[in-house]
Design a protein around this motif. Structure first.
Motif, mmCIF file in Angstrom:
data_model
loop_
_atom_site.group_PDB
_atom_site.id
_atom_site.type_symbol
_atom_site.label_atom_id
_atom_site.label_comp_id
_atom_site.label_asym_id
_atom_site.label_seq_id
_atom_site.Cartn_x
_atom_site.Cartn_y
_atom_site.Cartn_z
ATOM 1 N N PHE A 194 5.156 -5.033 -13.061
ATOM 2 C CA PHE A 194 4.796 -3.779 -12.606
ATOM 3 C C PHE A 194 4.370 -2.580 -13.754
ATOM 4 O O PHE A 194 5.122 -2.685 -14.761
ATOM 5 C CB PHE A 194 6.249 -2.979 -12.198
ATOM 6 C CG PHE A 194 6.734 -3.967 -10.847
ATOM 7 C CD1 PHE A 194 6.639 -3.578 -9.602
ATOM 8 C CD2 PHE A 194 7.455 -5.153 -11.247
ATOM 9 C CE1 PHE A 194 7.055 -4.449 -8.520
ATOM 10 C CE2 PHE A 194 8.032 -5.800 -10.265
ATOM 11 C CZ PHE A 194 8.154 -5.620 -8.905
ATOM 12 N N ALA A 195 3.754 -1.817 -13.189
ATOM 13 C CA ALA A 195 3.612 -0.448 -14.033
ATOM 14 C C ALA A 195 5.023 0.102 -13.849
ATOM 15 O O ALA A 195 5.618 0.154 -12.922
ATOM 16 C CB ALA A 195 2.496 0.493 -13.794
ATOM 17 N N PRO A 196 5.618 0.819 -14.911
ATOM 18 C CA PRO A 196 6.755 1.612 -14.728
ATOM 19 C C PRO A 196 6.692 2.676 -13.701
ATOM 20 O O PRO A 196 8.057 2.611 -12.532
ATOM 21 C CB PRO A 196 7.175 2.473 -16.294
ATOM 22 C CG PRO A 196 6.173 1.557 -17.048
ATOM 23 C CD PRO A 196 4.998 1.097 -16.215
ATOM 24 N N GLN A 207 7.133 3.975 -2.301
ATOM 25 C CA GLN A 207 6.014 3.132 -1.987
ATOM 26 C C GLN A 207 6.182 1.880 -1.645
ATOM 27 O O GLN A 207 7.134 1.030 -1.587
ATOM 28 C CB GLN A 207 5.366 3.018 -3.212
ATOM 29 C CG GLN A 207 3.730 2.486 -3.244
ATOM 30 C CD GLN A 207 3.192 2.713 -4.578
ATOM 31 O OE1 GLN A 207 1.901 2.079 -4.584
ATOM 32 N NE2 GLN A 207 3.435 3.181 -5.438
ATOM 33 N N SER A 208 5.060 1.113 -0.610
ATOM 34 C CA SER A 208 5.233 -0.013 -0.054
ATOM 35 C C SER A 208 4.840 -1.198 -1.530
ATOM 36 O O SER A 208 3.726 -0.771 -2.124
ATOM 37 C CB SER A 208 4.370 -0.133 1.119
ATOM 38 O OG SER A 208 3.069 -0.305 1.044
ATOM 39 N N ALA A 213 0.246 -3.161 -4.501
ATOM 40 C CA ALA A 213 -0.466 -4.594 -5.121
ATOM 41 C C ALA A 213 -1.930 -4.049 -4.975
ATOM 42 O O ALA A 213 -2.799 -4.597 -5.658
ATOM 43 C CB ALA A 213 -0.104 -5.624 -4.158
ATOM 44 N N ALA A 214 -2.434 -3.431 -3.704
ATOM 45 C CA ALA A 214 -3.802 -3.076 -3.643
ATOM 46 C C ALA A 214 -4.189 -2.101 -4.895
ATOM 47 O O ALA A 214 -5.511 -2.065 -5.056
ATOM 48 C CB ALA A 214 -3.823 -2.332 -2.372
ATOM 49 N N SER A 215 -3.360 -1.147 -5.399
ATOM 50 C CA SER A 215 -3.690 -0.406 -6.337
ATOM 51 C C SER A 215 -3.923 -0.899 -7.771
ATOM 52 O O SER A 215 -4.320 -0.300 -8.599
ATOM 53 C CB SER A 215 -2.535 0.801 -6.402
ATOM 54 O OG SER A 215 -1.552 0.264 -7.155
ATOM 55 N N GLY A 216 -3.471 -2.172 -7.965
ATOM 56 C CA GLY A 216 -3.566 -2.638 -9.368
ATOM 57 C C GLY A 216 -2.248 -2.628 -10.231
ATOM 58 O O GLY A 216 -2.168 -2.948 -11.314
ATOM 59 N N THR A 217 -1.598 -1.782 -9.737
ATOM 60 C CA THR A 217 -0.089 -1.493 -10.517
ATOM 61 C C THR A 217 0.654 -2.430 -10.418
ATOM 62 O O THR A 217 2.193 -2.247 -11.018
ATOM 63 C CB THR A 217 0.056 0.003 -10.203
ATOM 64 O OG1 THR A 217 0.540 0.065 -9.094
ATOM 65 C CG2 THR A 217 -1.056 1.075 -10.702
ATOM 66 N N ALA A 229 9.145 -8.948 -3.135
ATOM 67 C CA ALA A 229 8.848 -7.781 -2.153
ATOM 68 C C ALA A 229 10.127 -7.661 -1.461
ATOM 69 O O ALA A 229 10.338 -6.231 -0.973
ATOM 70 C CB ALA A 229 7.597 -8.013 -1.214
ATOM 71 N N ARG A 230 10.764 -8.683 -0.817
ATOM 72 C CA ARG A 230 11.783 -8.292 -0.316
ATOM 73 C C ARG A 230 13.263 -7.692 -0.847
ATOM 74 O O ARG A 230 14.233 -7.380 -0.333
ATOM 75 C CB ARG A 230 12.129 -9.616 0.711
ATOM 76 C CG ARG A 230 11.108 -9.856 1.571
ATOM 77 C CD ARG A 230 10.850 -11.337 1.976
ATOM 78 N NE ARG A 230 12.267 -12.049 2.303
ATOM 79 C CZ ARG A 230 12.412 -13.320 2.591
ATOM 80 N NH1 ARG A 230 11.604 -14.230 2.380
ATOM 81 N NH2 ARG A 230 13.656 -13.777 3.185
ATOM 82 N N MET A 231 12.970 -7.636 -2.154
ATOM 83 C CA MET A 231 14.252 -7.081 -3.051
ATOM 84 C C MET A 231 14.163 -5.733 -3.161
ATOM 85 O O MET A 231 15.196 -5.133 -3.847
ATOM 86 C CB MET A 231 14.088 -7.678 -4.332
ATOM 87 C CG MET A 231 14.374 -9.086 -4.369
ATOM 88 S SD MET A 231 14.141 -10.042 -5.993
ATOM 89 C CE MET A 231 13.941 -11.766 -5.423
#
Length: 238
Positions: A194-196, A207-208, A213-217, A229-231
């Motif tokens: 992840f980006a911080p 954020q979802s 994921a779509a943003s690339g961050t 994702a479920r965490m």
């Protein structure tokens, strides 16, 4: 412990100086947190403390009650008046944290908890406030808050299947929600990075996973990595 004190106080200082940075609601949130911390420091406990994970869950459950108390603190006061009232409280907190010895375990309004974990949770709260009001947080405070949140992930999902990375702040291993291999050495088969800012937004429900994921961050690889994702989210702040 000293590192956590310093991170909390540095972020408080950045929020209150120079004056005029915070909204009325931001000032109310900060006054509530500082008042609550002063009361808790004077409330030693001897019963078994809850984990940081459980403490944050209790804070999440109390979010609506805290918001109501913040509204009561604000009343009809102007931001300038609230800022004047807050200044001596932050000085009192700084003095209180410098006094030794402090209790190892405290009776907070959210339940008995180790003082270290109570203050870690407070760092999370002040970083959240800083990001919302100032769009930036002190590096030491961000570091401690990310480490605290990743500790919660390891408490809730013990194991060594997925490596969670938030460079340059933290890297931890967690268990998959389904059966998966344990990583012991070499390159982990399941990695999430992840980006911080993205980690923070996911951790606090802003954020979802799909959008991140779509943003690339947010990037992930491996059969089980997507289970991360479920965490999320980790904590509800308000």
């Amino acid at each position: 412990m000293a590192r956590i004190y310093a991170a909390l106080l540095s972020q408080l200082d950045a929020l209150v100086a120079p004056p005029g940075q915070l909204s009325r609601y931001g000032l109310g949130r900060l006054m509530h947190l500082v008042n609550d911390t002063l009361v808790t420091l004077d409330s030693p406990a001897v019963s078994t403390p809850m984990s940081l994970s459980d403490h944050l869950l209790e804070r999440s459950r109390a979010a609506d009650d805290v918001a109501e108390k913040v509204s009561g603190i604000m009343g009809d006061e102007t931001a300038a008046t609230l800022a004047r009232q807050l200044e001596p409280l932050t000085c009192e907190l700084s003095d209180a944290l410098s006094r030794l010895p402090l209790p190892d375990t405290v009776a907070s309004r959210f339940g008995t908890v180790r003082l270290t974990d109570y203050l870690r949770a407070n760092v999370i709260m002040v970083v959240d406030l800083a990001l919302e009001e100032l769009a930036t947080a002190e590096r030491a405070a961000m570091t401690e808050s990310v480490r605290a949140l990743t500790q919660v992930l390891t408490e809730r999902y013990p194991g060594r299947t997925i490596e969670v990375r938030i460079p340059p702040y933290a890297a931890v291993q967690v268990g998959a929600l389904s059966a998966g291999p344990s990583h012991t050495r070499g390159t982990p088969p399941n990695v999430v990075e992840f980006a911080p800012e993205t980690f923070w937004e996911l951790a606090t429900g802003r954020q979802s996973w799909q959008r991140a994921a779509a943003s690339g961050t947010l990037t992930f690889s491996g059969v089980h990595a997507g289970e991360t994702a479920r965490m999320f989210p980790i904590v509800k702040i308000r």
